[in-house]
Motif scaffolding. Structure first.
Motif, PDB file in Angstrom:
ATOM      1  N   GLY A 161      11.215 -16.915 -15.143  1.00 18.82           N
ATOM      2  CA  GLY A 161      10.293 -16.991 -14.004  1.00 18.82           C
ATOM      3  C   GLY A 161       9.084 -16.096 -14.234  1.00 18.82           C
ATOM      4  O   GLY A 161       8.892 -15.557 -15.320  1.00 18.82           O
ATOM      5  N   GLY A 162       8.267 -15.923 -13.203  1.00 21.71           N
ATOM      6  CA  GLY A 162       7.084 -15.067 -13.317  1.00 21.71           C
ATOM      7  C   GLY A 162       5.967 -15.749 -14.071  1.00 21.71           C
ATOM      8  O   GLY A 162       5.931 -16.973 -14.188  1.00 21.71           O
ATOM      9  N   SER A 163       5.017 -14.940 -14.552  1.00 21.91           N
ATOM     10  CA  SER A 163       3.917 -15.474 -15.341  1.00 21.91           C
ATOM     11  C   SER A 163       3.732 -14.621 -16.580  1.00 21.91           C
ATOM     12  O   SER A 163       3.597 -13.397 -16.478  1.00 21.91           O
ATOM     13  CB  SER A 163       2.618 -15.464 -14.527  1.00 21.91           C
ATOM     14  N   LEU A 164       3.706 -15.262 -17.730  1.00 20.34           N
ATOM     15  CA  LEU A 164       3.454 -14.553 -18.988  1.00 20.34           C
ATOM     16  C   LEU A 164       2.176 -13.728 -18.882  1.00 20.34           C
ATOM     17  O   LEU A 164       2.048 -12.663 -19.473  1.00 20.34           O
ATOM     18  CB  LEU A 164       3.312 -15.589 -20.118  1.00 20.34           C
ATOM     19  N   LEU A 165       1.212 -14.238 -18.121  1.00 16.98           N
ATOM     20  CA  LEU A 165      -0.107 -13.602 -18.066  1.00 16.98           C
ATOM     21  C   LEU A 165      -0.235 -12.578 -16.943  1.00 16.98           C
ATOM     22  O   LEU A 165      -1.216 -11.846 -16.881  1.00 16.98           O
ATOM     23  CB  LEU A 165      -1.183 -14.678 -17.897  1.00 16.98           C
ATOM     24  N   GLY A 166       0.729 -12.546 -16.035  1.00 16.21           N
ATOM     25  CA  GLY A 166       0.631 -11.633 -14.891  1.00 16.21           C
ATOM     26  C   GLY A 166      -0.249 -12.225 -13.806  1.00 16.21           C
ATOM     27  O   GLY A 166      -1.037 -13.153 -14.054  1.00 16.21           O
ATOM     28  N   VAL A 167      -0.104 -11.722 -12.593  1.00 16.44           N
ATOM     29  CA  VAL A 167      -0.905 -12.200 -11.452  1.00 16.44           C
ATOM     30  C   VAL A 167      -1.505 -11.001 -10.724  1.00 16.44           C
ATOM     31  O   VAL A 167      -1.103  -9.865 -10.954  1.00 16.44           O
ATOM     32  CB  VAL A 167      -0.038 -12.998 -10.447  1.00 16.44           C
ATOM     33  N   SER A 168      -2.466 -11.266  -9.865  1.00 22.53           N
ATOM     34  CA  SER A 168      -3.011 -10.185  -9.029  1.00 22.53           C
ATOM     35  C   SER A 168      -3.654 -10.789  -7.799  1.00 22.53           C
ATOM     36  O   SER A 168      -3.909 -11.994  -7.734  1.00 22.53           O
ATOM     37  CB  SER A 168      -4.061  -9.382  -9.800  1.00 22.53           C
ATOM     38  N   ARG A 169      -3.893  -9.942  -6.824  1.00 15.71           N
ATOM     39  CA  ARG A 169      -4.743 -10.299  -5.690  1.00 15.71           C
ATOM     40  C   ARG A 169      -5.936  -9.357  -5.759  1.00 15.71           C
ATOM     41  O   ARG A 169      -5.906  -8.365  -6.466  1.00 15.71           O
ATOM     42  CB  ARG A 169      -3.995 -10.090  -4.364  1.00 15.71           C
ATOM     43  N   GLY A 170      -6.969  -9.655  -5.005  1.00 17.96           N
ATOM     44  CA  GLY A 170      -8.095  -8.720  -4.950  1.00 17.96           C
ATOM     45  C   GLY A 170      -9.382  -9.350  -5.412  1.00 17.96           C
ATOM     46  O   GLY A 170      -9.382 -10.205  -6.298  1.00 17.96           O
ATOM     47  N   ASN A 171     -10.444  -8.927  -4.779  1.00 19.99           N
ATOM     48  CA  ASN A 171     -11.741  -9.546  -4.988  1.00 19.99           C
ATOM     49  C   ASN A 171     -12.491  -9.032  -6.195  1.00 19.99           C
ATOM     50  O   ASN A 171     -12.509  -7.843  -6.456  1.00 19.99           O
ATOM     51  CB  ASN A 171     -12.606  -9.321  -3.751  1.00 19.99           C
ATOM     52  N   GLY A 172     -13.084  -9.948  -6.923  1.00 27.33           N
ATOM     53  CA  GLY A 172     -14.068  -9.593  -7.937  1.00 27.33           C
ATOM     54  C   GLY A 172     -15.326 -10.339  -7.572  1.00 27.33           C
ATOM     55  O   GLY A 172     -15.268 -11.303  -6.820  1.00 27.33           O
ATOM     56  N   GLU A 173     -16.436  -9.898  -8.091  1.00 26.62           N
ATOM     57  CA  GLU A 173     -17.684 -10.617  -7.825  1.00 26.62           C
ATOM     58  C   GLU A 173     -17.740 -11.847  -8.720  1.00 26.62           C
ATOM     59  O   GLU A 173     -17.510 -11.738  -9.935  1.00 26.62           O
ATOM     60  CB  GLU A 173     -18.875  -9.716  -8.129  1.00 26.62           C
ATOM     61  N   LEU A 197       4.168 -12.930  19.229  1.00 26.06           N
ATOM     62  CA  LEU A 197       5.160 -12.089  19.898  1.00 26.06           C
ATOM     63  C   LEU A 197       5.113 -10.654  19.382  1.00 26.06           C
ATOM     64  O   LEU A 197       5.795  -9.770  19.889  1.00 26.06           O
ATOM     65  CB  LEU A 197       6.579 -12.646  19.664  1.00 26.06           C
ATOM     66  N   LEU A 198       4.320 -10.441  18.332  1.00 26.01           N
ATOM     67  CA  LEU A 198       4.278  -9.121  17.702  1.00 26.01           C
ATOM     68  C   LEU A 198       2.949  -8.433  17.988  1.00 26.01           C
ATOM     69  O   LEU A 198       1.957  -9.084  18.295  1.00 26.01           O
ATOM     70  CB  LEU A 198       4.431  -9.255  16.183  1.00 26.01           C
ATOM     71  N   GLU A 199       2.986  -7.125  17.823  1.00 29.45           N
ATOM     72  CA  GLU A 199       1.746  -6.372  18.011  1.00 29.45           C
ATOM     73  C   GLU A 199       0.762  -6.750  16.908  1.00 29.45           C
ATOM     74  O   GLU A 199       1.139  -6.851  15.738  1.00 29.45           O
ATOM     75  CB  GLU A 199       2.053  -4.874  17.900  1.00 29.45           C
ATOM     76  N   LYS A 200      -0.479  -6.977  17.282  1.00 30.96           N
ATOM     77  CA  LYS A 200      -1.488  -7.377  16.290  1.00 30.96           C
ATOM     78  C   LYS A 200      -1.845  -6.182  15.417  1.00 30.96           C
ATOM     79  O   LYS A 200      -1.979  -5.063  15.905  1.00 30.96           O
ATOM     80  CB  LYS A 200      -2.778  -7.842  16.994  1.00 30.96           C
ATOM     81  N   SER A 201      -1.996  -6.450  14.110  1.00 30.38           N
ATOM     82  CA  SER A 201      -2.522  -5.372  13.263  1.00 30.38           C
ATOM     83  C   SER A 201      -3.727  -5.952  12.538  1.00 30.38           C
ATOM     84  O   SER A 201      -3.817  -7.166  12.333  1.00 30.38           O
ATOM     85  CB  SER A 201      -1.457  -4.915  12.266  1.00 30.38           C
ATOM     86  N   ASN A 202      -4.665  -5.087  12.184  1.00 32.55           N
ATOM     87  CA  ASN A 202      -5.842  -5.596  11.487  1.00 32.55           C
ATOM     88  C   ASN A 202      -5.690  -5.502   9.978  1.00 32.55           C
ATOM     89  O   ASN A 202      -6.652  -5.684   9.240  1.00 32.55           O
ATOM     90  CB  ASN A 202      -7.089  -4.826  11.923  1.00 32.55           C
ATOM     91  N   ALA A 203      -4.456  -5.212   9.541  1.00 37.16           N
ATOM     92  CA  ALA A 203      -4.247  -5.002   8.108  1.00 37.16           C
ATOM     93  C   ALA A 203      -4.512  -6.279   7.311  1.00 37.16           C
ATOM     94  O   ALA A 203      -4.219  -7.383   7.754  1.00 37.16           O
ATOM     95  CB  ALA A 203      -2.825  -4.533   7.879  1.00 37.16           C
ATOM     96  N   ARG A 204      -5.079  -6.102   6.147  1.00 35.56           N
ATOM     97  CA  ARG A 204      -5.366  -7.217   5.226  1.00 35.56           C
ATOM     98  C   ARG A 204      -4.868  -6.831   3.842  1.00 35.56           C
ATOM     99  O   ARG A 204      -4.884  -5.646   3.502  1.00 35.56           O
ATOM    100  CB  ARG A 204      -6.871  -7.463   5.119  1.00 35.56           C
ATOM    101  N   ASP A 205      -4.483  -7.811   3.048  1.00 40.16           N
ATOM    102  CA  ASP A 205      -4.124  -7.483   1.665  1.00 40.16           C
ATOM    103  C   ASP A 205      -5.400  -7.426   0.827  1.00 40.16           C
ATOM    104  O   ASP A 205      -6.501  -7.613   1.343  1.00 40.16           O
ATOM    105  CB  ASP A 205      -3.058  -8.450   1.110  1.00 40.16           C
ATOM    106  N   GLY A 259       3.001  -9.087  10.881  1.00 41.80           N
ATOM    107  CA  GLY A 259       4.104  -8.258  11.344  1.00 41.80           C
ATOM    108  C   GLY A 259       5.406  -8.915  10.912  1.00 41.80           C
ATOM    109  O   GLY A 259       5.437 -10.117  10.634  1.00 41.80           O
ATOM    110  N   ASP A 260       6.490  -8.116  10.853  1.00 37.16           N
ATOM    111  CA  ASP A 260       7.760  -8.657  10.346  1.00 37.16           C
ATOM    112  C   ASP A 260       8.549  -9.330  11.472  1.00 37.16           C
ATOM    113  O   ASP A 260       9.264  -8.683  12.234  1.00 37.16           O
ATOM    114  CB  ASP A 260       8.579  -7.529   9.702  1.00 37.16           C
ATOM    115  N   ILE A 261       8.414 -10.639  11.548  1.00 34.13           N
ATOM    116  CA  ILE A 261       9.079 -11.403  12.612  1.00 34.13           C
ATOM    117  C   ILE A 261      10.604 -11.375  12.437  1.00 34.13           C
ATOM    118  O   ILE A 261      11.351 -11.417  13.421  1.00 34.13           O
ATOM    119  CB  ILE A 261       8.534 -12.865  12.684  1.00 34.13           C
ATOM    120  N   GLY A 262      11.055 -11.272  11.187  1.00 31.06           N
ATOM    121  CA  GLY A 262      12.501 -11.249  10.934  1.00 31.06           C
ATOM    122  C   GLY A 262      13.137 -10.018  11.567  1.00 31.06           C
ATOM    123  O   GLY A 262      14.123 -10.124  12.318  1.00 31.06           O
ATOM    124  N   VAL A 263      12.563  -8.866  11.281  1.00 26.45           N
ATOM    125  CA  VAL A 263      13.092  -7.606  11.826  1.00 26.45           C
ATOM    126  C   VAL A 263      13.001  -7.636  13.353  1.00 26.45           C
ATOM    127  O   VAL A 263      13.916  -7.213  14.056  1.00 26.45           O
ATOM    128  CB  VAL A 263      12.307  -6.400  11.235  1.00 26.45           C
TER     129      VAL A 263
END
Ligand SMILES: Nc1ncnc2c1ncn2[C@@H]1O[C@H](COP(=O)(O)OP(=O)(O)OP(=O)(O)O)[C@@H](O)[C@H]1O
Ligand SMILES: O=P(O)(O)OC[C@H]1O[C@](O)(CO)[C@@H](O)[C@@H]1O
Ligand SMILES: [Mg+2]
Length: 529
Positions: free
Chosen positions: A237-249, A406-414, A422-426
């Motif tokens: 599984g996974g990726s031989l090349l690796g993955v990432s998130r995040g902005n570049g120009e 049903l959860l408290e709003k957060s402004n968090a972003r990845d 928010g964690d609906i499971g918990v």
């Protein structure tokens, strides 16, 4: 998301909201009628992606007896594939991809074969996008253009090898990257792209490490790829090349592509990655670079528009089912046991719906597309009370994006700007415990969150085949000179689609579809409102 509801339950989308909530699911029930006037630019940093907004049906004059023809012409334009010829004056050459007699001598003497005539895909070949003729907007899952739900043929471009190509393979440098979250099958697609490129005769193939980051992080270096390097990568599984998130120009990324002299770029990723791929393609056109950018949609969430499914989804469902089975065994073996499983699905509940259906062990399936209440006489908790009393145990499956109201709003972003939920499971786990304590009924709650286990596994057989076809078709698309496109499967046929068409919104479970109704039939759950 605000919809103006019509009496028949059909929703029309307000264009202003599209810009704001582009990443969320829309249950727009009218098909799109794109017009160049209604183009919407999605800005993010320096990159911009043009998506065509869903136009209200008022744009179409249904009293015009030729409206179908206009619609089809417009559709043909929207789904036409961007090509290098749009920017350059190019003469194609005969393909080096031979379908038969691939022994080295046969390749030397291709004239011995009849494959010049048979086995290639013609640029005019098409596949039907929609295959159901709905008689009424109230039919299950109906997607209608006009109030009568008239049948309008919509054709998209068939994928596959062409007889004429636009690159000399010996001179090509090809790059491959994987971006976003992991997904079963990434290695299978990388492998097939490399194998197919080599069959065309490409010698210079590189992997860009960690998604777009590999283009702007100077500490990262290209990975040379060949048949030998990728031979067994599909076994893990996974990726031989690796993955990432995040902005570049985007301009920095294209500078880097230019400096590396890449001619073909294969981009494996979800909606965000595809938005980036389209921005790269547009920037290449602007700079008049003869570079083909071809996407391969990757998402376990299955949230890419128009496709039967995306690779990795089947495998994710199969793995999710194992978690559900464990939850069922735990719940069933305990006195008043309640199993709770949280599955991925940011905006779309496909994994939860399909895993619930395939396991047959779920009593309550909660997805982002269908609102629900936990408390009150019709809430989930009351239903669990009923199940415990009558069955002695219960199993709940919830998608991560469900019940966010049903959860408290957060402004968090990845790092890519996606909202962190928010964690609906918990939350549900705590609510169940509290509820049963309050009513003084014993309940043994077992919570399973198999999130990352589901997407880190290798692809199952059906995904492996899908990956194989998509990977090969991506290479055929680039050699055929298309750019700014992605590959997919529509009604079991393989097609090329312009990127903006598949990412203009997230694909969602239609609560009026047969599949959701089948899920409800299987779980026996009521409406929780
Ligand atoms: N509008 C955009 N323009 C340019 N790049 C973008 C855009 N949106 C996202 N990206 C880039 O695409 C990459 C991947 O985006 P994201 O993290 O949203 O994953 P994704 O491709 O949607 O996959 P997943 O399905 O796992 O979420 C990131 O590096 C991000 O910066
Ligand atoms: O934790 P990560 O890597 O950001 O990924 C989580 C996200 O990945 C997805 O599966 C999409 O690939 C979403 O359902 C989920 O929110
Ligand atoms: Mg995404």
């Amino acid at each position: 998301m605000a919809f103006s509801s019509l009496p028949n339950g059909v929703g029309l989308m307000n264009l202003n909201h599209l810009h704001k909530e582009l990443n969320e699911c829309f249950n727009v029930k009218y098909l799109r009628f794109g017009t160049s006037k209604r183009r919407l630019t999605w800005n993010r940093g320096s990159s911009s992606v043009v998506v065509r907004a869903v136009a209200p049906n008022s744009d179409i004059d249904f009293s015009d007896q030729d409206w179908k023809q206009h619609y089809q012409e417009e559709f043909e334009k929207r789904f036409s594939l961007p090509h290098l010829r749009d920017v350059f004056d190019l003469t194609p050459i005969p393909t080096t991809f031979f379908l038969k007699n691939r022994g080295s001598e046969a390749v030397e003497d291709a004239s011995r074969t009849d494959e010049k005539k048979y086995g290639y895909v013609n640029d005019d070949d098409r596949a039907l996008l929609r295959v159901i003729k709905f008689s009424s907007p109230t039919s299950a899952g109906a997607e209608c253009i006009d109030p009568n739900c008239s049948w309008v043929e919509q054709w998209v471009h068939r994928a596959g090898p062409r007889q004429q190509i636009y690159f000399e393979p010996g001179k090509v440098k090809a790059g491959i990257l994987t971006c976003g979250g992991l997904c079963p099958g990434l290695n299978d697609v990388i492998r097939q792209i490399v194998l197919t490129l080599e069959i065309y005769g490409v010698k210079n193939i590189v992997g860009i490490p960690y998604g777009y980051r590999g283009f702007f992080d100077k500490s990262l270096h290209e990975v040379p790829l060949s048949r030998q390097v990728v031979q067994n990568i599909n076994l893990s599984g996974g990726s031989l090349l690796g993955v990432s998130r995040g902005n570049g120009e985007v301009s920095d990324i294209v500078d880097s592509i230019q400096a590396r002299r890449i001619d073909m770029l294969f981009i494996l990723g979800g909606n965000g990655t595809h938005a980036g791929a389209n921005a790269i393609h547009e920037e290449c056109c602007k700079r008049k670079l003869k570079i083909c950018v071809v996407g391969v949609p990757k998402t376990i969430d299955n949230d890419i528009l128009l496709m039967d499914k995306t690779f990795g989804f089947d495998t994710a469902v199969e793995e999710a089912q194992r978690a559900i089975n464990s939850a069922y065994i735990e719940a069933h073996s305990a006195y008043h046991g309640i199993g709770l499983v949280k599955l991925m699905g940011r905006n779309s509940g496909f994994i939860s719906m399909h895993a619930s259906l395939s396991s047959g062990q779920i009593d309550v399936c909660l997805i982002p597309e269908v609102p629900f209440k936990l408390d009150g006489p019709y809430g989930v908790l009351k239903h669990l009370e009923h199940l415990i009393k009558n069955k002695g145990s219960a199993v709940v499956c919830v998608a991560e994006g469900a019940g966010q109201d049903l959860l408290e709003k957060s402004n968090a972003r990845d790092l890519s700007g996606n909202v962190v939920f928010g964690d609906i499971g918990v939350h549900i786990q705590q609510k169940i415990k509290k509820h049963f304590k309050e009513i003084d009924v014993h309940a043994d709650v077992k919570y399973i969150d198999p999130t990352y286990m589901i997407r880190a596994v290798r692809a199952n057989a059906s995904d492996a085949i899908l990956c194989t076809v998509l990977g090969q078709n991506a290479v055929h698309g680039a050699f055929a000179g298309f750019s700014g496109i992605t590959v997919g499967i529509c009604n079991t046929h393989y097609v090329y689609l312009p990127i903006p068409e598949v990412i203009s919104s997230a694909r969602c479970v239609d609560p009026n579809s047969r599949m959701w109704h089948r899920c409800l039939t299987s779980t026996g759950q009521p409406d929780f409102l």
